[in-house]
Enzyme design. Structure first.
Site, PDB file in Angstrom:
ATOM      1  N   GLU A  48       0.821  -1.205   0.000  1.00 24.06           N
ATOM      2  CA  GLU A  48       0.000   0.000   0.000  1.00 24.06           C
ATOM      3  C   GLU A  48       0.861   1.263   0.000  1.00 24.06           C
ATOM      4  OE1 GLU A  48      -2.258  -2.976   2.690  1.00 24.06           O
ATOM      5  OE2 GLU A  48      -0.220  -2.641   1.963  1.00 24.06           O
ATOM      6  N   ARG A 208      17.199 -21.580 -13.068  1.00 27.32           N
ATOM      7  CA  ARG A 208      17.885 -21.254 -14.315  1.00 27.32           C
ATOM      8  C   ARG A 208      16.905 -20.663 -15.308  1.00 27.32           C
ATOM      9  NH1 ARG A 208      19.090 -26.236 -12.698  1.00 27.32           N
ATOM     10  NH2 ARG A 208      17.752 -27.238 -14.262  1.00 27.32           N
ATOM     11  N   GLY A 284      11.978 -38.007  -4.910  1.00 25.44           N
ATOM     12  CA  GLY A 284      11.368 -39.138  -5.596  1.00 25.44           C
ATOM     13  C   GLY A 284      10.173 -39.699  -4.852  1.00 25.44           C
ATOM     14  N   PRO A 285       9.666 -40.862  -5.300  1.00 24.00           N
ATOM     15  CA  PRO A 285       8.464 -41.461  -4.724  1.00 24.00           C
ATOM     16  C   PRO A 285       8.558 -41.766  -3.235  1.00 24.00           C
ATOM     17  CG  PRO A 285       8.991 -42.472  -6.824  1.00 24.00           C
ATOM     18  CD  PRO A 285      10.152 -41.597  -6.475  1.00 24.00           C
ATOM     19  N   LEU A 287      10.139 -40.138  -0.713  1.00 21.14           N
ATOM     20  CA  LEU A 287       9.899 -38.940   0.080  1.00 21.14           C
ATOM     21  C   LEU A 287       8.463 -38.462  -0.098  1.00 21.14           C
ATOM     22  CD1 LEU A 287      11.309 -36.943   1.977  1.00 21.14           C
ATOM     23  CD2 LEU A 287      11.923 -35.581  -0.020  1.00 21.14           C
TER      24      LEU A 287
END
Length: 363
Positions: A48, A208, A284-285, A287
């Site tokens: 604001e 990146r 990956g799967p 975690l």
């Protein structure tokens, strides 16, 4: 309000522990935008104030569109409600109320008490989603967790090359999807993977190709502190989550922050204390399954590539529980990104309703 949300987006990943907020000031007669502003980082003026500075005298009698209820208390900066009143703003349109107990309706009350017309709830869902990290800190005492992944139509997250090695997940989706992921990294406070990903791919976990982009804080879930001190992700600010009894002296010696935790819940609370509001989960799967089982996935962003592998690796999450225990999501966005389909959904169920504690030792 859509323009105000576009302004606030400029602060994503940079304002923690504060929320990203945008403000647009409009002259009601001409419809001209006379002031714009966003909150760039904690300790600096709020949205604001920047918008009022740009509007100058044209703020008198104007309408202010704000993505979050103006604050009504003194923190690092004076109350924004008072600044709007002093500038002579006639009307304020608010997207969402502030969950901070120090505000939570008091800002709106102060504006109305000063004779202003106040409208709230405009594009509220979009604003709440944008402020998810701040709201998770306020309401849950932990970061907002976003799980991102890419898979083929038959549920594969990687292919196997001629040497029997898996390719990087990025090979599944197209360049436009990978560019979108870089944008998400720029907008999140931290990015998390498991130690298996570090040992296999040695990722940099950087941003990146994003103009003005910044790298999120790397977080590695590594119960036994197996991460090599030479790992490329261990730049300044990196955090390694280990079991309390793990020997992490080698990592500590290179300046890595060691976060001992027995459960994922404890780890998230520790990340909260380190100033992390939004955590992008790219592991990956294993975690992802642990977070899902504990009810700790707040949001899922899945790219589905128009490809079918047919053989090779198993599907992303091989069922280990009955379908009745599946994490249900509310879809809020479906779009085509380059060659891929992006599906985004939110977990509307609190952890206590369906989740269970996840021991870090099980990872």
């Amino acid at each position: 309000m859509a323009q105000a949300l576009a302004e606030s987006r400029r602060g994503l990943g940079r304002t923690s522990p504060n929320p990203p907020v945008g403000c647009v000031i409009v002259q009601p007669n001409s419809g001209e935008v006379v002031g714009r502003g966003f909150h760039p980082r904690a300790g600096e003026p709020h949205a604001e104030v920047f918008a009022l500075r740009e509007a100058g005298e044209q703020a008198r009698g104007a309408t202010a569109y704000v993505t979050l209820e103006p604050c009504s208390h003194f923190g690092r900066t004076p109350p924004c409600a008072d600044a709007l009143i002093a500038a002579g703003i006639a009307r304020v349109v608010v997207a969402a109320r502030d969950p901070n107990p120090q505000v939570d309706g008091r800002g709106i009350e102060r504006l109305r008490a000063a004779g202003m017309e106040v409208t709230s709830g405009v594009l509220e869902a979009e604003a709440v989603r944008q402020q998810a990290g701040f709201r998770a800190r306020m309401e849950k005492g932990r970061p907002h967790v976003i799980y991102k992944y890419a898979m083929t139509l038959d549920g594969k997250v990687a292919a196997v090359d001629d040497a029997g090695q898996t390719e990087a997940n990025g090979a599944v989706s197209g360049p436009e999807a990978r560019a979108r992921v870089m944008q998400w990294r720029d907008e999140c406070d931290a990015i998390a993977v498991g130690v298996g990903t570090v040992l296999t791919d040695d990722p940099r976990l950087t941003t990146r190709g994003v103009p003005g982009g910044r790298d999120p804080r790397p977080v590695i879930f590594d119960r036994a502190a197996r991460t090599p001190p030479s790992a490329r992700a261990l730049r300044e600010g990196a955090v390694v989550v280990t079991l309390p009894h793990a020997d992490a002296s080698a990592l500590a010696s290179v300046g890595v922050t060691i976060l001992p935790a027995a459960t994922l819940e404890e780890a998230l609370r520790g990340l909260h204390d380190l100033g992390v509001s939004t955590l992008l989960l790219e592991g990956g799967p294993t975690l992802a399954s642990a977070f899902a089982a504990a009810g700790l996935l707040d949001e899922v962003r899945a790219f589905v590539a128009p490809k079918v592998l047919g053989a090779g690796l198993p599907p992303l999450l091989t069922p280990s529980r009955p379908m009745t225990e599946a994490l249900g999501l509310e879809i809020y966005s479906v779009e085509v990104v380059g060659q891929d389909l992006l599906i985004c959904g939110e977990n509307k169920v609190q952890e206590a309703a369906g989740g269970r504690p996840s021991e870090l030792s099980a990872l």
